[in-house]
Write a protein that holds these residues in place. Structure first.
Motif, PDB file in Angstrom:
ATOM      1  N   ILE A  48       0.843  -1.196   0.000  1.00 34.52           N
ATOM      2  CA  ILE A  48       0.000   0.000   0.000  1.00 34.52           C
ATOM      3  C   ILE A  48       0.873   1.239   0.000  1.00 34.52           C
ATOM      4  O   ILE A  48       1.800   1.364   0.808  1.00 34.52           O
ATOM      5  N   GLU A  49       0.569   2.153  -0.908  1.00 34.48           N
ATOM      6  CA  GLU A  49       1.250   3.447  -0.960  1.00 34.48           C
ATOM      7  C   GLU A  49       0.208   4.516  -1.257  1.00 34.48           C
ATOM      8  O   GLU A  49      -0.250   4.652  -2.396  1.00 34.48           O
ATOM      9  N   GLY A  50      -0.181   5.247  -0.239  1.00 36.46           N
ATOM     10  CA  GLY A  50      -1.229   6.256  -0.403  1.00 36.46           C
ATOM     11  C   GLY A  50      -2.551   5.579  -0.723  1.00 36.46           C
ATOM     12  O   GLY A  50      -3.039   4.748   0.046  1.00 36.46           O
ATOM     13  N   THR A  51      -3.130   5.930  -1.877  1.00 32.50           N
ATOM     14  CA  THR A  51      -4.401   5.329  -2.298  1.00 32.50           C
ATOM     15  C   THR A  51      -4.199   4.237  -3.340  1.00 32.50           C
ATOM     16  O   THR A  51      -5.149   3.831  -4.010  1.00 32.50           O
ATOM     17  N   THR A  52      -2.974   3.751  -3.474  1.00 35.33           N
ATOM     18  CA  THR A  52      -2.676   2.684  -4.433  1.00 35.33           C
ATOM     19  C   THR A  52      -2.404   1.379  -3.696  1.00 35.33           C
ATOM     20  O   THR A  52      -1.589   1.323  -2.779  1.00 35.33           O
ATOM     21  N   VAL A  53      -3.107   0.348  -4.068  1.00 31.96           N
ATOM     22  CA  VAL A  53      -2.936  -0.978  -3.483  1.00 31.96           C
ATOM     23  C   VAL A  53      -2.425  -1.915  -4.573  1.00 31.96           C
ATOM     24  O   VAL A  53      -3.045  -2.034  -5.638  1.00 31.96           O
ATOM     25  N   THR A  54      -1.284  -2.564  -4.317  1.00 29.66           N
ATOM     26  CA  THR A  54      -0.707  -3.490  -5.283  1.00 29.66           C
ATOM     27  C   THR A  54      -0.821  -4.911  -4.748  1.00 29.66           C
ATOM     28  O   THR A  54      -0.322  -5.223  -3.664  1.00 29.66           O
ATOM     29  N   LEU A  55      -1.494  -5.753  -5.505  1.00 27.82           N
ATOM     30  CA  LEU A  55      -1.655  -7.163  -5.135  1.00 27.82           C
ATOM     31  C   LEU A  55      -0.569  -7.962  -5.846  1.00 27.82           C
ATOM     32  O   LEU A  55      -0.502  -7.970  -7.080  1.00 27.82           O
ATOM     33  N   LYS A  56       0.280  -8.642  -5.079  1.00 30.40           N
ATOM     34  CA  LYS A  56       1.415  -9.371  -5.628  1.00 30.40           C
ATOM     35  C   LYS A  56       1.038 -10.808  -5.977  1.00 30.40           C
ATOM     36  O   LYS A  56       0.354 -11.493  -5.210  1.00 30.40           O
ATOM     37  N   ASN A  57       1.550 -11.255  -7.135  1.00 34.00           N
ATOM     38  CA  ASN A  57       1.371 -12.660  -7.559  1.00 34.00           C
ATOM     39  C   ASN A  57      -0.078 -13.122  -7.380  1.00 34.00           C
ATOM     40  O   ASN A  57      -0.366 -14.113  -6.691  1.00 34.00           O
ATOM     41  N   VAL A  58      -0.977 -12.415  -8.034  1.00 33.92           N
ATOM     42  CA  VAL A  58      -2.401 -12.722  -7.920  1.00 33.92           C
ATOM     43  C   VAL A  58      -2.745 -13.979  -8.710  1.00 33.92           C
ATOM     44  O   VAL A  58      -2.236 -14.202  -9.813  1.00 33.92           O
ATOM     45  N   SER A  59      -3.610 -14.798  -8.140  1.00 34.35           N
ATOM     46  CA  SER A  59      -4.181 -15.935  -8.858  1.00 34.35           C
ATOM     47  C   SER A  59      -5.680 -15.938  -8.606  1.00 34.35           C
ATOM     48  O   SER A  59      -6.147 -15.466  -7.567  1.00 34.35           O
ATOM     49  N   VAL A  60      -6.431 -16.425  -9.562  1.00 37.20           N
ATOM     50  CA  VAL A  60      -7.880 -16.495  -9.418  1.00 37.20           C
ATOM     51  C   VAL A  60      -8.323 -17.939  -9.623  1.00 37.20           C
ATOM     52  O   VAL A  60      -7.723 -18.684 -10.409  1.00 37.20           O
ATOM     53  N   LYS A  61      -9.365 -18.315  -8.905  1.00 40.07           N
ATOM     54  CA  LYS A  61      -9.896 -19.670  -9.020  1.00 40.07           C
ATOM     55  C   LYS A  61     -11.393 -19.587  -9.316  1.00 40.07           C
ATOM     56  O   LYS A  61     -12.208 -19.431  -8.413  1.00 40.07           O
ATOM     57  N   PRO A  62     -11.753 -19.677 -10.613  1.00 43.12           N
ATOM     58  CA  PRO A  62     -13.174 -19.705 -10.946  1.00 43.12           C
ATOM     59  C   PRO A  62     -13.835 -20.929 -10.335  1.00 43.12           C
ATOM     60  O   PRO A  62     -13.182 -21.947 -10.106  1.00 43.12           O
ATOM     61  N   ALA A  63     -15.133 -20.815 -10.078  1.00 39.47           N
ATOM     62  CA  ALA A  63     -15.861 -21.916  -9.459  1.00 39.47           C
ATOM     63  C   ALA A  63     -15.739 -23.179 -10.309  1.00 39.47           C
ATOM     64  O   ALA A  63     -16.000 -23.162 -11.510  1.00 39.47           O
ATOM     65  N   GLY A  64     -15.300 -24.261  -9.692  1.00 37.47           N
ATOM     66  CA  GLY A  64     -15.199 -25.539 -10.371  1.00 37.47           C
ATOM     67  C   GLY A  64     -14.014 -25.681 -11.293  1.00 37.47           C
ATOM     68  O   GLY A  64     -13.950 -26.633 -12.082  1.00 37.47           O
TER      69      GLY A  64
END
Length: 396
Positions: free
Chosen positions: A54-70
């Motif tokens: 987090i830096e001010g109003t900026t949020v950086t998500l590191k090494n993001v992965s997503v898991k769709p249902a199923g």
């Protein structure tokens, strides 16, 4: 003394500002938790990140992965959320979410997508069944998209845009979208000599066009009016599809999501699919058909198609058109729809004589429940055109 008081005041102010800054600092984990809660409520994917900066109003998500249902998890990379604000009720507003470019190669095919982003994202404090408690993005954007096969660019899109605007009275949404400057190289397409010849004779080796969509969604009656879903291809024509249905309410969406969740939770997949099918059949009774339209505006493809089809029969394009005009009523006679048969035959003749436009409209006197349409199609299909108020016209 004055210097001492001034110095003490400055130090006190700095301490207050420091405390305020820490008190109102963004909580990245809380934001991620609420994004997942909303996604899960809407039957979507689970987002995971190895770290949150987090830096001010900026949020950086590191090494993001997503898991769709199923499905299996999918690695995304670093996602930057800018202009993040936490609201008084615990919800969040994200000005923009920027995603990493895609550059993937497999079996000689390379797919690239640039400048992907979502804008105006509202993350609810608590997910629920109202618009205010749903995860919503006001806009979406991608830059250039390309597909390269064996070193040749076979498909590309200059950019795409999508917008969804919630009305001030929150009665519904107005939405639109575009895919600009779509290009496809079909010069190497076709598995047989005949298909390659057809592409050449129809001048479809290199096609270019645009896709556009426009519509509205009125929440209380659940009326979705897709006034335009169009594909406009240069030197081919424009195909436009429109559809209007009612009953697609928030309650209907919630019921669908619950049915899907129950299906996913059932370890017996065959039983789960059967139960889901029955649930969807029951939900379909809440939907009504209001109207639909398909319209084609010719831009020279019809003449080329007639000439090519005629050449395969050793006749001219005009002779092929005359043959089609004569065959149309004979083919339609088997359907037992005399009134519509005459209208279709007249429209086809008019269009083939001077190809400009061909339109099919379905506008019933009053909305028709989808189960009634299915029942009529199974028991007495010849009654469906009259039930839906089908009309056919040309060059209008």
């Amino acid at each position: 003394m004055t210097f001492y008081r001034t110095t003490r005041l400055m130090l006190s102010s700095a301490a207050i500002l420091s405390f305020a800054g820490s008190a109102f600092a963004l909580d990245g984990q809380d934001l991620l938790k609420k994004i997942n809660a909303a996604y899960s409520q809407q039957g979507g994917m689970i987002v995971a990140a190895d770290g949150v900066d987090i830096e001010g109003t900026t949020v950086t998500l590191k090494n993001v992965s997503v898991k769709p249902a199923g499905s299996e998890p999918l690695s995304i990379g670093e996602v930057t959320l800018s202009g993040v604000e936490e609201q008084d009720d615990g919800s969040y507003y994200i000005e923009e979410a920027a995603f990493p470019d895609i550059n993937s190669s497999k079996d000689g095919v390379t797919v690239k997508v640039q400048e992907m982003s979502l804008g105006g994202i509202s993350v609810p404090a608590q997910p629920g069944d109202t618009i205010d408690s749903m995860l919503i993005a006001e806009s979406g954007h991608t830059g250039a998209m390309t597909i390269v096969k064996d070193g040749v660019e076979v498909f590309s899109v200059l950019e795409s845009e999508a917008n969804a605007t919630l009305r001030e009275d929150e009665s519904g949404f107005d939405f639109d979208g575009t895919f600009k400057s779509i290009k496809a190289d079909l010069s190497q397409a076709g598995d047989t000599p005949d298909s390659k010849e057809a592409i050449e004779k129809l001048a479809l080796q290199h096609v270019q066009g645009d896709i556009a969509m426009k519509g509205t969604w009125d929440l209380e009656p659940g009326t979705v009016d897709l006034s335009e879903i169009s594909l406009d291809i240069t030197n081919v024509g424009k195909l436009n599809f429109g559809l209007k249905i009612s009953g697609y309410t928030m309650a209907f969406i919630k019921a669908m999501q619950d049915a899907v969740k129950q299906s996913e939770a059932n370890p017996n997949k065959e039983e789960a699919q059967q139960a889901l099918g029955l649930a969807m059949l029951g939900l379909a009774q809440q939907l009504t058909f209001d109207s639909a339209q398909i319209r084609f505006e010719d831009a020279s493809i019809t003449k080329r198609a007639l000439d090519y089809a005629g050449s395969k029969q050793n006749v001219s394009g005009q002779q092929m058109a005359d043959s089609l005009k004569a065959m149309t009523p004979i083919m339609l006679a088997q359907l037992n729809i005399p009134e519509l048969q005459n209208a279709i035959s007249a429209a086809v003749s008019t269009f083939l004589d001077n190809p400009k436009s061909l339109t099919v409209k379905a506008t019933p006197d009053k909305p028709v429940a989808f189960p009634m349409i299915v029942g009529a199609a199974m028991g007495a299909p010849n009654t469906v055109p009259q039930m839906l108020g089908v009309k056919v016209s040309a060059n209008d």
